[in-house]
Design a protein around this motif. Structure first.
Motif, short mmCIF file in Angstrom:
data_model
loop_
_atom_site.label_atom_id
_atom_site.label_comp_id
_atom_site.label_asym_id
_atom_site.label_seq_id
_atom_site.Cartn_x
_atom_site.Cartn_y
_atom_site.Cartn_z
N ALA A 1 60.86 -52.23 9.78
CA ALA A 1 60.11 -51.22 10.34
C ALA A 1 59.76 -49.67 10.14
CB ALA A 1 61.00 -50.90 12.10
N GLN A 2 61.00 -49.69 9.49
CA GLN A 2 60.18 -47.96 8.03
C GLN A 2 59.85 -48.32 7.18
OE1 GLN A 2 63.02 -46.03 8.90
NE2 GLN A 2 63.55 -48.11 10.34
N ILE A 3 59.00 -49.14 6.63
CA ILE A 3 57.40 -49.32 6.44
C ILE A 3 56.64 -49.86 7.06
CG2 ILE A 3 56.37 -50.69 4.25
CD1 ILE A 3 58.89 -49.94 2.75
N PHE A 4 56.74 -51.45 7.57
CA PHE A 4 55.79 -51.89 8.44
C PHE A 4 56.23 -51.70 10.37
CE2 PHE A 4 55.37 -54.09 4.14
CZ PHE A 4 53.69 -53.38 3.92
N PRO A 5 55.38 -50.45 10.76
CA PRO A 5 56.12 -50.08 12.21
C PRO A 5 56.08 -51.50 13.50
CG PRO A 5 54.51 -48.75 11.51
CD PRO A 5 54.99 -49.37 10.37
N GLY A 6 54.81 -52.13 12.48
CA GLY A 6 54.28 -52.90 13.66
C GLY A 6 53.61 -53.28 15.02
N PRO A 7 52.72 -54.00 15.65
CA PRO A 7 52.96 -54.99 15.38
C PRO A 7 52.85 -56.17 14.16
CG PRO A 7 51.85 -54.73 17.16
CD PRO A 7 52.09 -53.44 16.51
N VAL A 8 53.93 -56.61 14.01
CA VAL A 8 52.92 -58.12 12.65
C VAL A 8 53.77 -59.22 13.03
CG1 VAL A 8 54.33 -55.95 11.27
CG2 VAL A 8 56.01 -57.34 11.83
N ASN A 9 53.03 -60.06 12.75
CA ASN A 9 52.75 -61.37 12.21
C ASN A 9 54.45 -62.20 11.53
OD1 ASN A 9 50.72 -61.57 14.74
ND2 ASN A 9 49.70 -61.13 12.78
N VAL A 10 53.91 -63.43 11.61
CA VAL A 10 55.00 -63.85 10.80
C VAL A 10 53.87 -63.88 9.84
CG1 VAL A 10 56.79 -65.18 12.39
CG2 VAL A 10 53.99 -65.65 11.94
N PRO A 11 54.36 -64.78 8.33
CA PRO A 11 53.81 -64.14 7.02
C PRO A 11 52.96 -65.69 7.13
CG PRO A 11 56.61 -64.58 6.54
CD PRO A 11 56.14 -64.12 7.96
N GLN A 12 53.22 -66.18 7.66
CA GLN A 12 51.50 -67.13 7.70
C GLN A 12 50.68 -66.71 7.79
OE1 GLN A 12 55.17 -68.44 8.45
NE2 GLN A 12 56.22 -68.97 6.69
N GLU A 13 51.21 -66.11 9.53
CA GLU A 13 49.92 -65.52 9.78
C GLU A 13 49.02 -64.26 9.26
OE1 GLU A 13 50.85 -65.27 13.72
OE2 GLU A 13 50.96 -67.37 14.98
N ALA A 14 49.67 -63.46 8.75
CA ALA A 14 49.14 -62.39 8.13
C ALA A 14 50.48 -61.95 7.49
CB ALA A 14 49.47 -61.53 8.63
N MET A 15 50.14 -60.91 5.92
CA MET A 15 51.13 -60.47 5.27
C MET A 15 50.38 -59.25 5.34
SD MET A 15 53.69 -62.06 3.57
CE MET A 15 53.37 -61.51 2.01
N TYR A 16 51.07 -58.30 4.63
CA TYR A 16 50.30 -56.49 4.49
C TYR A 16 50.94 -55.87 3.13
CZ TYR A 16 50.49 -57.66 9.94
OH TYR A 16 50.68 -58.02 10.82
N TRP A 17 49.96 -55.02 3.14
CA TRP A 17 50.68 -54.45 2.20
C TRP A 17 50.20 -52.17 2.15
CZ3 TRP A 17 48.70 -58.85 1.24
CH2 TRP A 17 48.91 -59.99 0.24
N THR A 18 51.13 -52.10 1.66
CA THR A 18 50.20 -50.63 1.74
C THR A 18 50.93 -49.46 0.81
OG1 THR A 18 50.57 -48.66 3.23
CG2 THR A 18 52.88 -50.01 3.11
N THR A 19 49.55 -48.55 0.26
CA THR A 19 50.30 -47.56 -0.64
C THR A 19 49.32 -46.20 -0.06
OG1 THR A 19 50.09 -47.51 -3.18
CG2 THR A 19 48.18 -48.30 -2.03
N SER A 20 49.63 -45.08 -1.06
CA SER A 20 49.81 -43.61 -0.42
C SER A 20 49.06 -43.50 -2.33
CB SER A 20 50.74 -43.09 0.45
OG SER A 20 52.07 -42.84 -0.28
N GLY A 21 49.67 -44.24 -2.77
CA GLY A 21 49.33 -43.32 -4.50
C GLY A 21 48.57 -44.75 -5.63
N ASP A 22 48.35 -44.06 -6.68
CA ASP A 22 46.91 -45.21 -7.13
C ASP A 22 48.47 -45.76 -7.64
OD1 ASP A 22 48.26 -43.37 -9.93
OD2 ASP A 22 46.50 -42.15 -9.40
#
Length: 224
Positions: free
Chosen positions: A87-108
């Motif tokens: 939750a520190q990086i992906f506060p959610g709600p989130v799905n299980v990996p088989q349903e969705a994967m997530y990425w984030t970035t604040s820089g190049d």
């Protein structure tokens, strides 16, 4: 909150908690009371929980080409501590990996914070779009992670938004404050200040779930 700010807060919290613990148990000459102990315990517990979750999140996170992701999000077997780290990086709600994967970035890809003063491009080689059995999307957020108002009311691009491939089959997404010449169909409008990107893949392919697929970096376009 960007990663540098979070890191600063973790360091400050860690130092304060460490000082408080050492001072209370080794150097305190004042008479202890139940109320003081309860208040100090709550404050120290909160601080230590924050620091511990942040440290564990950094251990569990995977950073490739500037993109941060975490495997195992949303699994019902995850313990409370692991959920807190996620939750520190992906506060959610989130799905299980088989349903969705997530990425984030604040820089190049070189580690520099995004700024609307610069133009950026995300290049997918031919056949290199995120493999999935549903869809993927790239979403823009300002420094406070809010949608960015823009003239064309576009807040994300995806495989359903009419991206135009290059002649060789590759796909470029242009991330900038002003519309790129001749590439508006592939333009993700950015604010004038700092911003954050979120990429989601729904029903991700096996290459994503195994970690074999690497998200390409966002690169700064050189202006001549």
């Amino acid at each position: 909150m960007n990663s540098r700010t979070t890191t600063f807060l973790v360091i400050i919290n860690g130092l304060i908690c460490g000082y408080a613990i050492i001072n209370i148990f080794f150097f305190s000459h004042h008479q202890r009371t139940l109320i003081n102990d309860i208040v100090q315990g709550i404050l120290l517990g909160f601080g230590l929980a924050f620091v511990s979750a942040q440290i564990f999140a950094r251990i569990k996170a995977t950073n490739v080409n500037g993109w941060i992701t975490m495997f195992g999000l949303g699994l019902p077997t995850n313990g409370m501590f692991l959920r807190a780290a996620h939750a520190q990086i992906f506060p959610g709600p989130v799905n299980v990996p088989q349903e969705a994967m997530y990425w984030t970035t604040s820089g190049d890809g070189e580690g520099h914070l995004f700024s609307g003063a610069n133009d950026y491009r995300m290049h997918f080689p031919a056949g290199g779009l995120p493999p999935n059995d549903a869809f993927w999307s790239l979403t823009m957020g300002n420094a406070k992670n809010h949608f960015v108002p823009n003239a064309i009311n576009r807040y994300s691009v995806s495989d359903r938004s009419g991206l135009v491939p290059n002649a060789d089959g590759s796909v470029d997404i242009y991330i900038q404050n002003t519309a790129p010449a001749d590439h508006q169909s592939n333009w993700l409008p950015a604010p004038s200040g700092h911003f954050i990107l979120w990429l989601r893949v729904y029903i991700p392919g096996a290459a994503i779930l195994s970690g074999e697929y690497k998200m390409p970096p966002v690169t700064k376009i050189k202006k001549y």
